[in-house]
Design a protein around this motif. Sequence first.
Motif, PDB file in Angstrom:
ATOM      1  N   GLU A 180       0.933  -1.069   0.230  1.00 46.95           N
ATOM      2  CA  GLU A 180       0.071  -0.050   0.076  1.00 46.95           C
ATOM      3  C   GLU A 180       0.823   1.149   0.111  1.00 46.95           C
ATOM      4  O   GLU A 180       1.853   1.121   0.361  1.00 46.95           O
ATOM      5  N   GLN A 181       0.284   2.311  -0.477  1.00 49.88           N
ATOM      6  CA  GLN A 181       1.188   3.430  -0.330  1.00 49.88           C
ATOM      7  C   GLN A 181       0.967   4.110   1.121  1.00 49.88           C
ATOM      8  O   GLN A 181      -0.158   4.086   1.823  1.00 49.88           O
ATOM      9  N   ALA A 182       2.144   4.763   1.682  1.00 46.44           N
ATOM     10  CA  ALA A 182       2.110   5.252   2.792  1.00 46.44           C
ATOM     11  C   ALA A 182       1.613   6.595   2.942  1.00 46.44           C
ATOM     12  O   ALA A 182       1.960   7.434   1.818  1.00 46.44           O
ATOM     13  N   SER A 183       1.145   7.255   4.033  1.00 42.89           N
ATOM     14  CA  SER A 183       0.684   8.749   4.014  1.00 42.89           C
ATOM     15  C   SER A 183       1.799   9.297   4.648  1.00 42.89           C
ATOM     16  O   SER A 183       2.259   8.890   5.899  1.00 42.89           O
ATOM     17  N   LEU A 184       1.907  10.663   4.389  1.00 44.06           N
ATOM     18  CA  LEU A 184       2.836  11.503   5.257  1.00 44.06           C
ATOM     19  C   LEU A 184       2.288  12.843   5.198  1.00 44.06           C
ATOM     20  O   LEU A 184       1.791  13.292   4.180  1.00 44.06           O
ATOM     21  N   SER A 185       2.251  13.105   6.431  1.00 42.34           N
ATOM     22  CA  SER A 185       1.482  14.470   6.592  1.00 42.34           C
ATOM     23  C   SER A 185       2.324  15.572   6.485  1.00 42.34           C
ATOM     24  O   SER A 185       3.679  15.583   6.605  1.00 42.34           O
ATOM     25  N   TYR A 186       1.806  16.651   6.031  1.00 41.22           N
ATOM     26  CA  TYR A 186       2.790  18.003   5.762  1.00 41.22           C
ATOM     27  C   TYR A 186       3.078  18.627   6.979  1.00 41.22           C
ATOM     28  O   TYR A 186       4.151  19.292   7.119  1.00 41.22           O
ATOM     29  N   LEU A 187       2.769  18.041   8.237  1.00 41.90           N
ATOM     30  CA  LEU A 187       3.231  18.802   9.283  1.00 41.90           C
ATOM     31  C   LEU A 187       4.181  18.051   9.911  1.00 41.90           C
ATOM     32  O   LEU A 187       4.679  18.224  10.935  1.00 41.90           O
ATOM     33  N   ALA A 188       4.429  16.837   9.433  1.00 39.55           N
ATOM     34  CA  ALA A 188       5.612  15.795   9.959  1.00 39.55           C
ATOM     35  C   ALA A 188       6.967  16.177   9.426  1.00 39.55           C
ATOM     36  O   ALA A 188       7.510  15.125   9.359  1.00 39.55           O
ATOM     37  N   PHE A 189       7.415  17.291   9.120  1.00 45.70           N
ATOM     38  CA  PHE A 189       8.686  17.592   8.846  1.00 45.70           C
ATOM     39  C   PHE A 189       9.016  18.830   9.839  1.00 45.70           C
ATOM     40  O   PHE A 189       8.359  19.459  10.766  1.00 45.70           O
ATOM     41  N   GLU A 190      10.400  19.018   9.925  1.00 41.11           N
ATOM     42  CA  GLU A 190      10.786  19.902  10.955  1.00 41.11           C
ATOM     43  C   GLU A 190      10.520  21.239  10.809  1.00 41.11           C
ATOM     44  O   GLU A 190      10.558  21.753   9.766  1.00 41.11           O
ATOM     45  N   GLY A 191       9.987  21.819  12.016  1.00 39.08           N
ATOM     46  CA  GLY A 191       9.886  23.329  11.683  1.00 39.08           C
ATOM     47  C   GLY A 191       8.534  23.471  10.664  1.00 39.08           C
ATOM     48  O   GLY A 191       8.333  24.727  10.202  1.00 39.08           O
ATOM     49  N   ALA A 192       7.782  22.518  10.518  1.00 39.68           N
ATOM     50  CA  ALA A 192       6.465  22.963   9.580  1.00 39.68           C
ATOM     51  C   ALA A 192       5.463  23.219  10.258  1.00 39.68           C
ATOM     52  O   ALA A 192       4.978  22.606  11.473  1.00 39.68           O
ATOM     53  N   THR A 193       4.826  24.265  10.086  1.00 39.20           N
ATOM     54  CA  THR A 193       3.366  24.880  10.461  1.00 39.20           C
ATOM     55  C   THR A 193       2.236  24.936   9.497  1.00 39.20           C
ATOM     56  O   THR A 193       2.736  24.553   8.360  1.00 39.20           O
ATOM     57  N   LYS A 194       1.142  25.362   9.858  1.00 39.37           N
ATOM     58  CA  LYS A 194       0.149  25.385   8.636  1.00 39.37           C
ATOM     59  C   LYS A 194       0.616  26.650   7.868  1.00 39.37           C
ATOM     60  O   LYS A 194       0.235  26.657   6.508  1.00 39.37           O
ATOM     61  N   ARG A 195       1.294  27.587   8.159  1.00 39.84           N
ATOM     62  CA  ARG A 195       1.727  28.889   7.498  1.00 39.84           C
ATOM     63  C   ARG A 195       2.922  28.187   6.527  1.00 39.84           C
ATOM     64  O   ARG A 195       3.072  28.602   5.274  1.00 39.84           O
ATOM     65  N   ASN A 196       3.755  27.359   7.195  1.00 39.08           N
ATOM     66  CA  ASN A 196       5.264  27.228   6.783  1.00 39.08           C
ATOM     67  C   ASN A 196       5.118  25.901   6.175  1.00 39.08           C
ATOM     68  O   ASN A 196       5.491  24.986   6.936  1.00 39.08           O
ATOM     69  N   ARG A 197       4.571  25.888   5.028  1.00 41.50           N
ATOM     70  CA  ARG A 197       4.521  24.211   4.459  1.00 41.50           C
ATOM     71  C   ARG A 197       5.635  23.644   3.938  1.00 41.50           C
ATOM     72  O   ARG A 197       6.600  24.472   3.424  1.00 41.50           O
ATOM     73  N   PRO A 198       6.172  22.554   4.156  1.00 43.29           N
ATOM     74  CA  PRO A 198       7.349  22.224   3.565  1.00 43.29           C
ATOM     75  C   PRO A 198       7.346  22.108   1.950  1.00 43.29           C
ATOM     76  O   PRO A 198       6.423  21.872   1.116  1.00 43.29           O
ATOM     77  N   ASN A 199       8.470  22.048   1.134  1.00 45.24           N
ATOM     78  CA  ASN A 199       8.725  22.328   0.013  1.00 45.24           C
ATOM     79  C   ASN A 199       8.831  20.867  -0.808  1.00 45.24           C
ATOM     80  O   ASN A 199       9.676  20.314  -1.072  1.00 45.24           O
ATOM     81  N   VAL A 200       7.465  19.993  -0.775  1.00 39.46           N
ATOM     82  CA  VAL A 200       7.729  18.647  -1.304  1.00 39.46           C
ATOM     83  C   VAL A 200       6.684  18.666  -2.601  1.00 39.46           C
ATOM     84  O   VAL A 200       5.656  18.996  -2.821  1.00 39.46           O
ATOM     85  N   GLN A 201       7.467  18.283  -3.585  1.00 36.05           N
ATOM     86  CA  GLN A 201       6.692  17.952  -4.732  1.00 36.05           C
ATOM     87  C   GLN A 201       6.620  16.403  -5.410  1.00 36.05           C
ATOM     88  O   GLN A 201       7.231  15.454  -4.861  1.00 36.05           O
ATOM     89  N   VAL A 202       5.680  16.325  -6.427  1.00 39.19           N
ATOM     90  CA  VAL A 202       5.470  14.907  -6.730  1.00 39.19           C
ATOM     91  C   VAL A 202       6.785  14.431  -7.408  1.00 39.19           C
ATOM     92  O   VAL A 202       7.025  15.143  -8.306  1.00 39.19           O
ATOM     93  N   GLY A 203       7.196  13.254  -6.991  1.00 42.06           N
ATOM     94  CA  GLY A 203       8.327  12.650  -7.543  1.00 42.06           C
ATOM     95  C   GLY A 203       9.476  12.779  -6.855  1.00 42.06           C
ATOM     96  O   GLY A 203      10.574  12.359  -7.143  1.00 42.06           O
ATOM     97  N   ASP A 204       9.408  13.539  -5.725  1.00 46.27           N
ATOM     98  CA  ASP A 204      10.618  13.953  -4.997  1.00 46.27           C
ATOM     99  C   ASP A 204      10.909  12.662  -4.301  1.00 46.27           C
ATOM    100  O   ASP A 204      10.013  11.787  -3.651  1.00 46.27           O
ATOM    101  N   LEU A 205      12.173  12.390  -3.656  1.00 50.35           N
ATOM    102  CA  LEU A 205      12.415  11.589  -2.696  1.00 50.35           C
ATOM    103  C   LEU A 205      12.504  11.985  -1.313  1.00 50.35           C
ATOM    104  O   LEU A 205      13.030  12.987  -0.953  1.00 50.35           O
TER     105      LEU A 205
END
Lengths: 226, 250
Positions: free
Chosen positions: A86-111
């Motif tokens: 199955e595909q795993a899910s990764l929340s956008y808040l699960a990065f260091e220093g990520a908040t609702k305003r400060n989203r991490p820079n993740v695109q489709v195809g990134d590792l």
Amino acid sequence: FSSEDDDTISLTDHVKPEKVVCGPGLRRSGDRLVVCKSDVLRHKQPNMFWMESQQRRYVPAKGETIIGIVTVKSGDIFKVDCGGSEQASLSYLAFEGATKRNRPNVQVGDLVFAQFIIANKDMEPELVCMDSSGRANGMGVFGGGGLLFSVSLGLVRRLLSPHSEVLSDLQQLFPCELVVGMNGRLWVKSSRVQQTLVIANLLQSCDTMTAQQRRELFRRVAQGAL
Amino acid sequence: MEVCGSSGVSLREFGCEQSLLSRPDGSASFTQGDTSVLAGVYGPAEVKVSKEIYDRATLEVLIQPKVGLPSVRERSQEQCVRETCEASLLLSLHPRSSLTLVLQLIHDDGSVSFSKTLCAVKFVVNPLLMFLVECSSLAVPQLLSCFLNAACMALMDAGLPMSCLFCGVTCAIDTDGQIITDPSAAQEKESRALMTFAIDSKERKVMMSSTKGSFSVHELQLCIAVSQKASEKIFQFYRDSVQRRYSKTL
């Protein structure tokens, strides 16, 4: 010695301690411990038993760090292909220093290099890119300029074990950056594309070699024969 | 191919190789005499929502003949192999995922006549039952045992959790009433009954049987006993080949 028949270890053996820690590949059936995979049975004193496997297919397990590929970016979560069923899910808040305003820079195809916090057979697996204290600790998005390839899970475990011979042999070759995902994916980046390809080919081929053959191969590469 | 009395069973020589294909998660090739089968296993992988089962893995078996497209005969063989595999795999460890087993026939001995056959799938033999009901499905017994052996080795190679191993054994009863294990194509043609059994490794019980021809209950029991003895050799062969494979890293 590998077997998949009824290899039974008696839990009431008087020389063994009462608690036996069983690793992957072993199952308890009643009061007996039964092997359920065709692998080599390993034993570490005093009471740890597990099956060391050569399989290629990854099954998510909690706490393991893996390399995933982001496939879908929808709303609040990313779907990451981790090589399992199955595909795993990764929340956008699960990065260091990520908040609702400060989203991490993740695109489709990134590792992404992430760790499982939920991974069992009944639920959808979930990943996070930070440890329990909220620090990234090496996890997160990575990967410009390198090469991602797959190897068997056995090789990955050999690379990650302490005092790994394969790793020390590799360090003597070229300086390179290596990310090891426990789902059998490796990412390599070296100063030149040629060296990156050489390292990738070496790692893929030393999967099935004995230690002797591997050292011989690395020596030939170091001398520039290949 | 050899005739067996009550003394011992003889089987044609077998050969096997594991992990020969790079794409599937597990692969094996099994050769019995002149019959050679290549098996590949993919899984546990993603499954279509229409096919997913909430508490077990979905096992799909595909059998490709040497020439042509799969037909009804392959479908019945697939069902036999699938029932056996489902009985021995621990499917509940991978719910909502799919396991695919592809078996490709590389070379066979020559086919057998298409007379009416009897197919009985996944039962434990009750010595008091009579099996003279005939149905019209087609099965080639000797290929089926090769498929079963290749399937078992490929599942082992893929590292899928199993509760027991299984092997396929074919028996023929010729016109004199002699029981022959692992018959060749010529012997199959002259026999009056052909049976294939899938035997498990824990208690040597029959997991699946597929039979063709007419025979008595006593003969059936004899064939089962003979097959159980023959399965010892096959399991020993499994053990030896896996041991040889792992001895490299030990």
